[in-house]
Design an enzyme around this catalytic site. Structure first.
Site, PDB file in Angstrom:
ATOM      1  CE1 TYR A   1      -3.667   2.459   0.572  1.00 10.87           C
ATOM      2  CE2 TYR A   1      -2.832   2.813   2.799  1.00 10.87           C
ATOM      3  CZ  TYR A   1      -3.704   3.138   1.769  1.00 10.87           C
ATOM      4  OH  TYR A   1      -4.613   4.155   1.953  1.00 10.87           O
TER       5      TYR A   1
ATOM      6  CE  LYS B   1      -9.194  12.553  14.291  1.00 13.08           C
ATOM      7  NZ  LYS B   1      -7.917  11.786  14.225  1.00 13.08           N
TER       8      LYS B   1
ATOM      9  CG  HIS C   1      -7.499   6.708  10.567  1.00 15.47           C
ATOM     10  ND1 HIS C   1      -7.242   7.379   9.395  1.00 15.47           N
ATOM     11  CD2 HIS C   1      -7.514   5.389  10.245  1.00 15.47           C
ATOM     12  CE1 HIS C   1      -7.090   6.508   8.417  1.00 15.47           C
ATOM     13  NE2 HIS C   1      -7.258   5.292   8.906  1.00 15.47           N
TER      14      HIS C   1
ATOM     15  CE1 TYR D   1      -5.646  -3.798   7.997  1.00 13.08           C
ATOM     16  CE2 TYR D   1      -6.391  -1.525   8.056  1.00 13.08           C
ATOM     17  CZ  TYR D   1      -5.422  -2.468   8.309  1.00 13.08           C
ATOM     18  OH  TYR D   1      -4.248  -2.090   8.902  1.00 13.08           O
ATOM     19  CG  HIS D   2     -10.228   0.829   7.488  1.00 13.37           C
ATOM     20  ND1 HIS D   2     -10.389   0.466   6.169  1.00 13.37           N
ATOM     21  CD2 HIS D   2      -9.032   1.458   7.571  1.00 13.37           C
ATOM     22  CE1 HIS D   2      -9.327   0.872   5.484  1.00 13.37           C
ATOM     23  NE2 HIS D   2      -8.498   1.470   6.305  1.00 13.37           N
TER      24      HIS D   2
ATOM     25  CG  ASP E   1      -6.482  11.642  11.278  1.00 10.56           C
ATOM     26  OD1 ASP E   1      -6.768  10.580  10.709  1.00 10.56           O
ATOM     27  OD2 ASP E   1      -6.088  11.718  12.456  1.00 10.56           O
TER      28      ASP E   1
END
Length: 662
Positions: free
Chosen positions: A23, A539, A545, A177-178, A543
């Protein structure tokens, strides 16, 4: 039989290896192109493109929210010229390209098709995958833009378009995945991913496709999963995935062709479990996690990409990516793994675990279905709150020592690692990348035919309002020189923007022990200042996440702080304004995109202008040199993945506030 004949006989019966990917993407299209060509020359067999956050969220590089984010977690692609440079010298008719892109998937696919057609590559030959899974963005990764209904329409548009125009391309990669990164248990990962696939397929089926075309859509849906350290559980999870998908596609959708019902997936093993402490141990973790997705032939990944051992420290270098690639190649070519059938068939322990996971996942799927499906479960915050709860439980187990993490909460005495020292131990995006990208963007706007670009934008508006498929108008816009931000602005204007539920409960969890001591400290400081200590969790930038910020907000609330947390994507000015208005006693910034220095400095500048004197703390993946720089510039404390004990952080915050108001 001589050695060469024996080797030839063995190879004749071997399965083909999975696709090898890393990746990658950073800084500029030109720099990323050099990296891709280098990796392909080393034996990588497919590309996996990382885009920067402005590209993922539909902003141009010169937008205010893009500041500090350009080229940090991926490559900036603002227009067709960038996409052209990204794949210069790489024949797209022959390449298999995975693009991690979701909210703006239609636009990036349009740019990809436009670039391919410039190379003379017909659409029907294009191979690869667009992630295009928007539901998990609301739950974990945060790179969403539009409301769920409109976002699912764009997902469906790309699926319907590629079925006809790009039949070898996977238009959607259901991405669990996340979900695991956000705290999902194996059963939740199974259930939420499959619920997402059902929501998409139900919508596509309602579009009135023929049975044959719908079967082709099912056959092109792929998955992108996570593999963690619990080897037997993760292997069993993948076998459960294959069986559940077979049941859903056969029983719910009536797909008759067995080939079209096959569970096809790629994987990146778990980056969440990589540690900043003793980072050399991550090499073993990555190998063990890979085994879970390659050993079982009947549930083997179609493509594997491995993180680098030092991703908890910062951006990996080309050498670090090469090391992960070599791990795959050694497994595929030096072992005899691919010469045998499934070595786990008939194993009673594996069968028992698979059955257990399937039962749990089906029960959760039933709950989601009762709520109205995945989209409805997103809008009411059900799935997000469950992920936050699971992640909280995981972190508490690590803090309490109930879940061992070697080098973190056990076996912590260590020798210094020569691998993680020196100025070049991680890759740093060069200063000036953002300014250079903006200059190229301005030059692109000046050089294009602005009348043609405006006409294409007007057509995009009409297509969006009229409910037409957005892909073909987007391809025309790409060829006319429209930029990523202009495409995003069109859809923001028609669809509106969306803020997903944070999943952070307003009710404190009843946790005793060490937390009671922390509560006592917070209460003491609150009494000293004459009001409840108020903590703003922010935040800034793009971003998305938010897992760390959510856990900090949850624990701070449990510890007795008055917590302000509005979720992702705030400008520094908005955060400072909120801090001033609410009278925050401490401001905490969570930044995992590498833009911590730029954004923290901007917040401090605005705090000074607005007379906000609260201390500022910063958390994220922050290299030691940047940590030193932040502390020297006035940041009160810096927290990185090594600071896993949230109770210690909460005590720190109480003492930082106390010193400020003393």
């Amino acid at each position: 039989m001589n050695d060469k004949s024996a080797e030839k006989t063995r190879n004749a019966g071997r399965d083909k290896p999975w696709m090898f990917r890393t990746y990658a993407g950073h800084s500029t299209a030109e720099a990323s192109n050099r990296l891709y060509r280098s990796n392909l020359a080393k034996g990588q067999t497919g590309l996996s493109i990382a885009f920067d956050l402005p590209t993922q969220t539909g902003y141009d590089s010169d937008h205010i929210l893009s500041r500090g984010e350009v080229g940090k977690v991926g490559v900036p692609v603002s227009h067709l010229g960038d996409m052209r440079a990204l794949f210069d010298g790489i024949p797209l008719a022959e390449m298999n390209t995975s693009m991690t892109i979701n909210a703006t998937a239609v636009w990036l696919m349009a740019l990809y098709i436009a670039a391919a057609e410039e190379q003379g590559a017909p659409r029907v030959k294009l191979q690869g995958t667009t992630q295009n899974d928007i539901i998990k963005e609301y739950l974990s990764r945060g790179s969403y833009v539009f409301p769920p209904k409109q976002s699912l329409r764009l997902t469906q548009d790309l699926i319907l378009f590629t079925t006809k125009e790009c039949p070898k391309f996977n238009p959607m990669n259901v991405c669990s995945y996340h979900l695991q990164e956000a705290g999902a248990t194996p059963a939740q990962e199974l259930a939420y991913a499959l619920a997402t696939a059902v929501a998409i397929l139900d919508g596509v089926k309602a579009a009135g496709l023929s049975e044959a075309d719908f079967g082709q859509v099912v056959g092109r849906i792929s998955f992108f999963v996570n593999a963690g350290m619990r080897f037997v559980t993760e292997l069993s999870k993948m076998r459960a995935f294959t069986e559940l998908w077979e049941e859903i596609t056969r029983d719910r959708y009536g797909v008759k062709d067995e080939k079209l019902r096959r569970f096809r997936y790629g994987v990146q093993v778990n980056s969440l479990g990589l540690t900043e402490q003793q980072p050399e141990n991550n090499v073993y973790r990555i190998l063990i996690e890979m085994l879970a997705v390659v050993l079982s032939k009947n549930a083997r990944a179609r493509a594997v990409q491995l993180p680098a051992w030092n991703e908890a420290l910062g951006l990996p270098r080309p050498f670090d990516q090469q090391w992960s690639l070599r791990m795959q190649q050694i497994m595929a070519y030096e072992t005899d793994l691919l010469e045998y059938g499934d070595i786990f068939d008939g194993n009673p322990e594996i069968a028992r675990k698979v059955a257990e996971l399937k039962e749990e996942a089906k029960a959760e799927l039933k709950k989601i279905d009762a709520l109205g499906g995945a989209a409805a479960a997103v809008e009411i915050g059900y799935m997000k709150s469950k992920l936050v709860e699971s992640n909280t439980a995981r972190l508490e187990a690590i803090e309490a020592g109930e879940q061992t993490v070697v080098g973190v909460n056990k076996f912590t005495s260590t020798e210094p690692s020569p691998l993680a020292t020196g100025e070049d131990s991680i890759m740093v995006v060069p200063e000036g990348v953002e300014a250079e990208q903006i200059a190229r963007l301005n030059a692109w706007r000046e050089a294009r035919d602005n009348k043609a670009a405006q006409a294409a934008i007007d057509e995009l508006v009409r297509a969006a309002k009229e409910g037409r498929n957005m892909v073909e108008p987007s391809i025309a816009a790409a060829k006319a020189g429209v930029t990523t931000g202009e495409w995003g602005n069109v859809l923001r204007g028609v669809f509106g923007e969306y803020r997903a539920p944070t999943g952070v409960s307003s009710t404190a969890r009843q946790v005793g022990g060490q937390l009671d001591v922390v509560r006592g400290e917070v209460e003491r400081v609150s009494q000293k200042i004459g009001k409840r200590a108020k903590f703003l969790v922010g935040k800034p930038g793009l971003d998305g996440h938010s897992n760390g910020a959510e856990q900090i907000a949850v624990r701070a609330r449990d510890a007795g702080f008055d917590v302000i947390y509005a979720g992702i994507r705030s400008t520094p000015a908005e955060l400072v304004e909120t801090a001033k208005k609410e009278g925050a006693h401490c401001i905490g910034l969570s930044i995992l995109s590498g833009s911590h220095v730029t954004l923290a400095h901007e917040v401090m500048r605005l705090m000074k202008e607005e007379g906000v004197s609260a201390p500022l703390v910063v958390g994220g993946i922050i290299p030691p040199a940047d940590e030193k720089l932040l502390l020297e510039s006035g940041v009160a404390a810096v927290y990185t993945p090594k600071n896993y004990d949230l109770n210690v952080i909460m005590t720190d915050l109480a003492h930082i506030i106390e010193k400020t108001v003393a």
